[in-house]
Design a protein around this motif. Structure first.
Motif, PDB file in Angstrom:
ATOM      1  N   LEU A 128       0.937  -1.321  -0.026  1.00  0.00           N
ATOM      2  CA  LEU A 128      -0.055   0.098  -0.087  1.00  0.00           C
ATOM      3  C   LEU A 128       0.687   1.040  -0.033  1.00  0.00           C
ATOM      4  O   LEU A 128       0.580   2.519  -0.646  1.00  0.00           O
ATOM      5  CB  LEU A 128      -0.962   0.026   1.211  1.00  0.00           C
ATOM      6  CG  LEU A 128      -1.992  -0.993   1.182  1.00  0.00           C
ATOM      7  CD1 LEU A 128      -2.775  -1.354   2.277  1.00  0.00           C
ATOM      8  CD2 LEU A 128      -3.172  -0.687  -0.095  1.00  0.00           C
ATOM      9  N   LYS A 188      -8.216  -5.993   5.044  1.00  0.00           N
ATOM     10  CA  LYS A 188      -8.714  -5.270   6.154  1.00  0.00           C
ATOM     11  C   LYS A 188      -8.040  -3.886   5.741  1.00  0.00           C
ATOM     12  O   LYS A 188      -8.956  -2.744   5.921  1.00  0.00           O
ATOM     13  CB  LYS A 188      -7.743  -5.615   7.511  1.00  0.00           C
ATOM     14  CG  LYS A 188      -8.017  -4.604   8.547  1.00  0.00           C
ATOM     15  CD  LYS A 188      -7.145  -5.391   9.793  1.00  0.00           C
ATOM     16  CE  LYS A 188      -6.819  -4.474  10.773  1.00  0.00           C
ATOM     17  NZ  LYS A 188      -6.273  -5.003  12.103  1.00  0.00           N
ATOM     18  N   TYR A 189      -6.792  -3.562   5.129  1.00  0.00           N
ATOM     19  CA  TYR A 189      -6.267  -2.477   4.868  1.00  0.00           C
ATOM     20  C   TYR A 189      -6.313  -1.738   3.488  1.00  0.00           C
ATOM     21  O   TYR A 189      -6.480  -0.435   3.424  1.00  0.00           O
ATOM     22  CB  TYR A 189      -4.764  -2.655   5.085  1.00  0.00           C
ATOM     23  CG  TYR A 189      -4.182  -2.694   6.705  1.00  0.00           C
ATOM     24  CD1 TYR A 189      -4.520  -1.721   7.478  1.00  0.00           C
ATOM     25  CD2 TYR A 189      -3.837  -4.053   7.151  1.00  0.00           C
ATOM     26  CE1 TYR A 189      -4.204  -1.929   8.846  1.00  0.00           C
ATOM     27  CE2 TYR A 189      -3.385  -4.133   8.451  1.00  0.00           C
ATOM     28  CZ  TYR A 189      -3.635  -3.082   9.331  1.00  0.00           C
ATOM     29  OH  TYR A 189      -3.417  -3.512  10.464  1.00  0.00           O
ATOM     30  N   PRO A 228      -9.245  -1.514   1.716  1.00  0.00           N
ATOM     31  CA  PRO A 228     -10.207  -0.284   1.657  1.00  0.00           C
ATOM     32  C   PRO A 228     -10.076   0.725   2.536  1.00  0.00           C
ATOM     33  O   PRO A 228     -10.655   1.870   2.231  1.00  0.00           O
ATOM     34  CB  PRO A 228     -11.478  -1.275   2.100  1.00  0.00           C
ATOM     35  CG  PRO A 228     -10.924  -2.818   2.247  1.00  0.00           C
ATOM     36  CD  PRO A 228      -9.560  -2.729   2.250  1.00  0.00           C
ATOM     37  N   ARG A 229      -9.546   0.573   3.660  1.00  0.00           N
ATOM     38  CA  ARG A 229      -9.183   1.700   4.451  1.00  0.00           C
ATOM     39  C   ARG A 229      -8.627   2.741   3.920  1.00  0.00           C
ATOM     40  O   ARG A 229      -8.762   4.036   4.267  1.00  0.00           O
ATOM     41  CB  ARG A 229      -8.185   1.208   5.770  1.00  0.00           C
ATOM     42  CG  ARG A 229      -8.879   0.571   6.708  1.00  0.00           C
ATOM     43  CD  ARG A 229      -7.914   0.563   8.035  1.00  0.00           C
ATOM     44  NE  ARG A 229      -8.435  -0.217   9.084  1.00  0.00           N
ATOM     45  CZ  ARG A 229      -7.679  -0.159  10.252  1.00  0.00           C
ATOM     46  NH1 ARG A 229      -6.599   0.153  10.360  1.00  0.00           N
ATOM     47  NH2 ARG A 229      -8.079  -1.009  11.117  1.00  0.00           N
ATOM     48  N   VAL A 230      -7.605   2.561   2.746  1.00  0.00           N
ATOM     49  CA  VAL A 230      -7.018   3.503   2.086  1.00  0.00           C
ATOM     50  C   VAL A 230      -7.747   3.748   0.695  1.00  0.00           C
ATOM     51  O   VAL A 230      -6.697   4.129  -0.350  1.00  0.00           O
ATOM     52  CB  VAL A 230      -5.542   3.617   2.048  1.00  0.00           C
ATOM     53  CG1 VAL A 230      -4.971   3.788   3.282  1.00  0.00           C
ATOM     54  CG2 VAL A 230      -4.922   2.228   1.736  1.00  0.00           C
ATOM     55  N   GLY A 231      -8.902   3.285   0.606  1.00  0.00           N
ATOM     56  CA  GLY A 231      -9.636   3.424  -0.706  1.00  0.00           C
ATOM     57  C   GLY A 231      -9.154   2.617  -1.790  1.00  0.00           C
ATOM     58  O   GLY A 231      -9.134   3.020  -2.976  1.00  0.00           O
ATOM     59  N   ARG A 232      -8.628   1.703  -1.738  1.00  0.00           N
ATOM     60  CA  ARG A 232      -7.854   0.898  -2.788  1.00  0.00           C
ATOM     61  C   ARG A 232      -8.948  -0.476  -2.902  1.00  0.00           C
ATOM     62  O   ARG A 232      -9.676  -0.579  -2.063  1.00  0.00           O
ATOM     63  CB  ARG A 232      -6.521   0.239  -2.401  1.00  0.00           C
ATOM     64  CG  ARG A 232      -5.494   1.158  -1.682  1.00  0.00           C
ATOM     65  CD  ARG A 232      -4.943   2.122  -2.705  1.00  0.00           C
ATOM     66  NE  ARG A 232      -4.178   3.464  -2.197  1.00  0.00           N
ATOM     67  CZ  ARG A 232      -3.120   3.356  -1.718  1.00  0.00           C
ATOM     68  NH1 ARG A 232      -2.133   2.232  -1.942  1.00  0.00           N
ATOM     69  NH2 ARG A 232      -2.312   4.388  -1.380  1.00  0.00           N
ATOM     70  N   THR A 233      -8.707  -1.210  -3.878  1.00  0.00           N
ATOM     71  CA  THR A 233      -9.568  -2.271  -4.277  1.00  0.00           C
ATOM     72  C   THR A 233      -9.098  -3.685  -3.625  1.00  0.00           C
ATOM     73  O   THR A 233      -7.893  -3.949  -3.915  1.00  0.00           O
ATOM     74  CB  THR A 233      -9.676  -2.445  -5.692  1.00  0.00           C
ATOM     75  OG1 THR A 233     -10.112  -1.234  -6.200  1.00  0.00           O
ATOM     76  CG2 THR A 233     -10.598  -3.549  -6.179  1.00  0.00           C
ATOM     77  N   LEU A 260     -10.568  -7.708  -3.645  1.00  0.00           N
ATOM     78  CA  LEU A 260     -11.640  -8.466  -4.257  1.00  0.00           C
ATOM     79  C   LEU A 260     -10.853  -9.885  -3.905  1.00  0.00           C
ATOM     80  O   LEU A 260     -10.109 -10.390  -4.456  1.00  0.00           O
ATOM     81  CB  LEU A 260     -12.002  -8.236  -5.559  1.00  0.00           C
ATOM     82  CG  LEU A 260     -13.065  -9.101  -5.927  1.00  0.00           C
ATOM     83  CD1 LEU A 260     -14.412  -8.713  -5.393  1.00  0.00           C
ATOM     84  CD2 LEU A 260     -13.329  -8.782  -7.585  1.00  0.00           C
ATOM     85  N   ARG A 303     -10.489   8.629  -3.668  1.00  0.00           N
ATOM     86  CA  ARG A 303      -9.881   9.561  -2.618  1.00  0.00           C
ATOM     87  C   ARG A 303      -8.686   9.961  -2.661  1.00  0.00           C
ATOM     88  O   ARG A 303      -7.917   9.011  -3.297  1.00  0.00           O
ATOM     89  CB  ARG A 303     -10.202   8.380  -1.400  1.00  0.00           C
ATOM     90  CG  ARG A 303     -11.367   8.736  -0.556  1.00  0.00           C
ATOM     91  CD  ARG A 303     -11.845   7.612   0.296  1.00  0.00           C
ATOM     92  NE  ARG A 303     -10.968   7.403   1.394  1.00  0.00           N
ATOM     93  CZ  ARG A 303     -11.171   6.226   2.205  1.00  0.00           C
ATOM     94  NH1 ARG A 303     -11.726   5.330   1.703  1.00  0.00           N
ATOM     95  NH2 ARG A 303     -10.365   6.173   3.023  1.00  0.00           N
ATOM     96  N   MET A 316      -5.512  10.832  -0.045  1.00  0.00           N
ATOM     97  CA  MET A 316      -5.149  10.856   1.153  1.00  0.00           C
ATOM     98  C   MET A 316      -3.960  11.332   1.557  1.00  0.00           C
ATOM     99  O   MET A 316      -2.811  11.291   0.692  1.00  0.00           O
ATOM    100  CB  MET A 316      -5.196   9.525   2.034  1.00  0.00           C
ATOM    101  CG  MET A 316      -6.599   8.788   1.799  1.00  0.00           C
ATOM    102  SD  MET A 316      -6.588   7.180   2.365  1.00  0.00           S
ATOM    103  CE  MET A 316      -6.422   7.287   4.158  1.00  0.00           C
ATOM    104  N   GLU A 344      -4.142   5.244   8.831  1.00  0.00           N
ATOM    105  CA  GLU A 344      -5.219   3.885   8.272  1.00  0.00           C
ATOM    106  C   GLU A 344      -4.332   2.454   8.566  1.00  0.00           C
ATOM    107  O   GLU A 344      -4.922   1.523   8.664  1.00  0.00           O
ATOM    108  CB  GLU A 344      -5.898   4.015   7.227  1.00  0.00           C
ATOM    109  CG  GLU A 344      -6.719   5.185   7.289  1.00  0.00           C
ATOM    110  CD  GLU A 344      -7.718   4.901   8.068  1.00  0.00           C
ATOM    111  OE1 GLU A 344      -8.062   3.907   8.354  1.00  0.00           O
ATOM    112  OE2 GLU A 344      -8.465   5.769   8.388  1.00  0.00           O
TER     113      GLU A 344
END
Ligand SMILES: Cc1ncc(C[n+]2csc(CCOP(=O)(O)OP(=O)(O)O)c2C)c(N)n1
Ligand code: SF4
Ligand SMILES: [Mg+2]
Lengths: 352, 474
Positions: free
Chosen positions: A17, A41-42, A44-49, A51, B266, B268, B276
């Motif tokens: 990330l 967990k991580y 989506p927290r920083v707006g990444r995909t 799946l 987004r 950041m 995060e």
């Protein structure tokens, strides 16, 4: 700098990330699931995909799509899943798409077990998928390297437009160690060749078909030239007490950590033993083996496999020195003591 | 070669420059449905003005060269994998219009799961599915959609539904899923059917443009070469052979029920990203300490006990604190067969030089928290090493004479503090007091990292101090 005390598997995800990876496509398999869990967990927290794909076959193809669109993208799996990814890996290499694939190796063949082995060496280094291609393969031996080599893998993948792999095992993945993480990458250079869904990028084509024999031959020559360039520029390895050594121990990943201790203990007993640890398994650090074979007595390769990397050590050294071998399989990690005993048995000082 | 008699739509390249040889005509056989379908799609792309942001996914099959023709972004993919690749593209760039163009072998056989799952996820892509009841490209073999009794290269006596099963009805199959938004089957034969196909293609694309979800049009399409049917007879053949099995019409259309989906991007700050990612360690404070004995230097420590006794977190306390005191540290849990015998253990290394093997056969220090682990691991301790054990719980005594033995009534001490579960922390306190490897403040500083329950930090500080006191007052 403040460090984090963190598992190798988690370090991969956080490093990815920070390195600007935008998407993670995975399919659960022990012992690689931890990587997917951390990614779920991580990311989506920083707006990444993130799946979870329907299979490893699909996951690597989603990465193919994401990479074609210009993203830094990754997937993680373990040995049987890597077998399934081979189709996609060949296509990624053929279409020259950069991405990072993590292999947390487990015991095989077949379903084998979930304990650490190093028996994917041949499938990832020697092909696995069809066609002439090369996978850049990095072998971390601790949590800090799980982070650093993840960065490196993304950089090399982008630089050479080639898939890159982090080859580790559950041992390195589970171990917690202090890790200093670099700052997030602010901006990556634009990928002019990517499918960006814009007027400027509209003429771009991501493809691996060359119908004409001569064209495909040329294509292969071009890829070979790229492979040569990578071999010339990107070899990484670590030497430990090799200067005056009579015997060189060789091992990668977790084995290299164990061998380091073996070297210390052997030295305490007066045996002149050193260690070479390939960090890039491809490109393989051929030169150092050629060089060393001129001044040492023997090599001693240790693997958690039937003996896969040992072929490359022999090739690189031209089989010019006895190359001893010690291995454990099935998920058994060799102990310092058993290796040390085997080393003692084979050790002979170089006659001067 | 099929001539494109009318002017090429703008959705096509003016000249098919990527195609070897003839740059004007497609590579399809005369009468092939692919050519007509291409044209309908190209016209729609032109009319919708989406050429710049469209990415066409070329499959494996006769339409493998979709990228010769469409004036869009183009990608060629592995056999059957187009929906998975399309997923990666669309998610990377939600603004793109992603079209997966696939044949029946590609979509319904080898890629069966990929289409099913993409449809079920309601992936925001459009699939144009060309059902010609055969593998055109590879020489007319059986497809999942081949008709009963139909002769192909691999069913020379006709498709026997006892052997190959009946034809697969893909749009019907997908319509049983809640994921897809729009599914229709059309045919490409008469002018009327082509007009319907044109409309369906546009509806499907509009569905994606409006962000309404997964859309697919299955198009019955002629392959006279594969069928070995005279081109003049091909539409009659379709009518007689295909239509009874593959009814035409809209199979699912829930566009009205769907809300438009447009993903916002987004940005950041570095700080927010680190936050995060839980990368928030403060700069550590280093607390002076003094080793009591040279042999306590750079220990490898094995901690062993029952699962649930906090063995792993005791190890983590030492390792976390060690890291903050600028030591090299490693922590690795070991489970496995031992678990069954009632012991779980972990290894911790604290060192002022790079750590080699994170596990060793003969640890410098053993902390035994139950009797089985004392029995099992006493013999492993390195001669001259240190063995600590919980003398409240363990009712036997170690027998080795060549090691230092330190009984600690850890459970008793923890109980006196009101919680036997802190025996692990008491033991850690006793260890650092005995060896002087770290100041108690060093462990205090990182306790929150090692403990799952943050409310227990203060109580554990007391337990640590009690462990230290026990050794100091011995
Ligand atoms: C993995 C893999 N398996 C098999 C093939 C060979 N192959 C190429 S096209 C094709 C069938 C295509 O049939 P269909 O999808 O119906 O397309 P059509 O040619 O009929 O339009 C096959 C089996 C391949 N390219 N890749
Ligand atoms: S073989 Fe069939 S599908 Fe392929 S181009 Fe010819 S008619 Fe079309
Ligand atoms: Mg077909």
């Amino acid at each position: 700098m403040a460090k984090e005390f963190i598992k190798g598997n988690d370090a991969i995800v956080k490093a990815a990330l920070l390195a600007g990876c935008q998407s993670f496509y995975g399919y659960p398999i022990t012992p690689a699931s931890e990587v997917a869990h951390a990614a779920a967990k991580y990311f989506p927290r920083v707006g990444r995909t993130f799946l979870q794909a329907e299979s490893e076959i699909a996951a690597i193809q989603m990465v193919y799509g994401a990479a074609a669109a210009g993203q830094r993208s990754m997937t993680a799996s373990s040995s049987p899943g890597i077998s399934l990814k081979m189709e996609g890996i060949s296509y990624l290499a053929g279409a020259e798409l950069p991405c990072v694939i993590v292999d947390i190796m487990r015991g095989g063949p077949g379903l084998g077990n979930i304990s650490p082995e190093q028996s994917d060496y041949n499938q990832v280094i020697k092909g696995g998928g069809h066609g002439n291609y090369r996978l850049i393969v990095l072998a971390p031996n601790g949590a800090q390297e799980m982070c650093d080599l993840t960065f490196k893998a993304f950089d090399l993948a982008d630089k050479y437009r080639n898939p890159a792999m982090l080859l580790a095992d559950g041992f390195v993945g589970q171990m917690m160690e202090p890790v200093a993480f670099p700052a997030p990458i602010e901006e990556l250079p634009a990928k002019e060749w990517a499918l960006r869904a814009t007027a400027e990028s509209k003429d771009n084509l991501v493809n691996s078909i060359y119908l004409d024999n001569d064209e495909l031959e040329q294509r292969n020559y071009d890829l070979t030239a790229k492979h040569d360039e990578i071999e010339a520029n990107e070899v990484m390895y670590e030497e430990y007490l090799t200067e005056d050594a009579d015997m060189i121990l060789v091992g990668y990943g977790i084995i290299s950590r164990i061998l380091r201790t073996v070297v210390d203990l052997a030295r305490a007993d007066g045996l002149k033993v050193g260690l070479v640890r390939p960090i890039t398994l491809w490109p393989f650090p051929k030169k150092i083996f050629a060089e060393l074979s001129g001044r040492i007595n023997s090599f001693f390769v240790v693997e958690m496999s039937e003996g896969q990397m040992i072929d490359d050590v022999k090739l690189a050294s031209g089989c010019s020195r006895p190359t001893h071998f010690y291995n454990r399989m099935g998920g058994n990690v060799p102990t310092v003591d058993e290796i040390l005993a085997a080393v003692r048995e084979k050790y002979t000082a170089t006659a001067v | 070669m099929a001539k494109l008699i009318l002017q090429k739509p703008k959705g096509f390249y003016d000249s098919f420059y990527r195609k070897p040889g003839d740059k004007e005509n497609t590579h399809y056989c005369p009468g092939c449905g692919h050519g007509i379908i291409h044209k309908l799609i190209a016209e729609a792309i032109e009319d919708f003005g989406i050429g710049d942001r469209t990415i066409m996914v070329s499959p494996v099959g006769c339409s493998v060269f979709v990228y010769y023709y469409f004036n869009t972004g183009n990608i060629q993919v592995a056999h059957g994998r187009a929906p998975a690749v399309a997923t990666g593209i669309k998610r990377a760039n939600p603004n793109s219009i992603v079209i997966s163009y696939q044949g029946d072998g590609d979509l319904a056989a080898i890629g069966g799961n990929n289409i099913l799952q993409a449809a079920n996820r309601g992936e925001h892509i459009t699939v144009f599915f060309v059902n010609n009841a055969i593998y055109g490209m590879t020489g007319g073999q059986l497809a999942p959609t081949t008709l009963p009794g139909m002769k192909t290269s691999t069913t020379p006596y006709g498709r026997d539904i006892q052997n190959e099963g009946p034809p697969m009805k893909v749009v019907e199959l997908l319509s049983s899923l809640d994921g897809p938004t729009y599914l229709e089957r059309t045919a490409v034969m008469s002018n009327a059917s082509i007009a319907k196909t044109r409309k369906a293609i546009r509806k499907a694309l509009q569905c994606q443009i409006d962000g309404l979800g997964f859309s697919m049009v299955e198009m019955l399409s002629a392959c006279n070469s594969g069928w070995k049917v005279d081109p003049k007879e091909q539409y009659k053949w379709m009518e007689e052979m295909m239509l009874p099995t593959f009814p035409l019409g809209v199979v699912k259309d829930v566009r009205e029920e769907r809300e438009g989906w447009f993903r916002e991007t987004r940005t950041m700050t570095d700080e927010a990203i680190k936050q995060e990612l839980d990368l928030t360690m403060p700069e550590p404070t280093i607390f002076p300490s003094e080793l009591k004995k040279g042999s306590y230097h750079n220990p490898s420590i094995k901690l062993a006990g029952f699962g649930g006794q906090g063995i792993l977190s005791a190890g983590a306390m030492l390792a976390n604190a060690g890291m903050e005191q600028a030591l090299e540290t490693s922590w690795i849990p070991s489970y496995g067969p031992e678990m069954r015998g009632g012991t779980a253990y972990c290894f911790v290394n604290l060192s002022n030089k790079p750590i080699g093997s994170p596990t060793v056969t003969n640890p410098d220090v053993l902390m035994a928290f139950n009797r089985p682990s004392l029995e099992k691991f006493e013999a492993e301790v390195k001669p001259g090493g240190l063995l600590m054990y919980d003398s409240t719980i363990i009712d036997i005594e170690p027998t080795r004479k060549d090691i230092e033995v330190l009984p600690v009534p850890a459970t008793q001490i923890a109980e006196d503090l009101g919680n036997t579960r802190m025996a692990n922390t008491v033991m850690v306190g006793a260890y650092i007091a005995q060896t002087g490897i770290m100041a108690p403040a060093a462990i205090d500083q990182t306790l929150p990292l090692a403990l799952k329950r943050k409310t227990m930090v203060d109580a554990n500080k007391k337990a640590l101090a009690a462990g230290v006191d026990y050794v100091m007052s011995r």
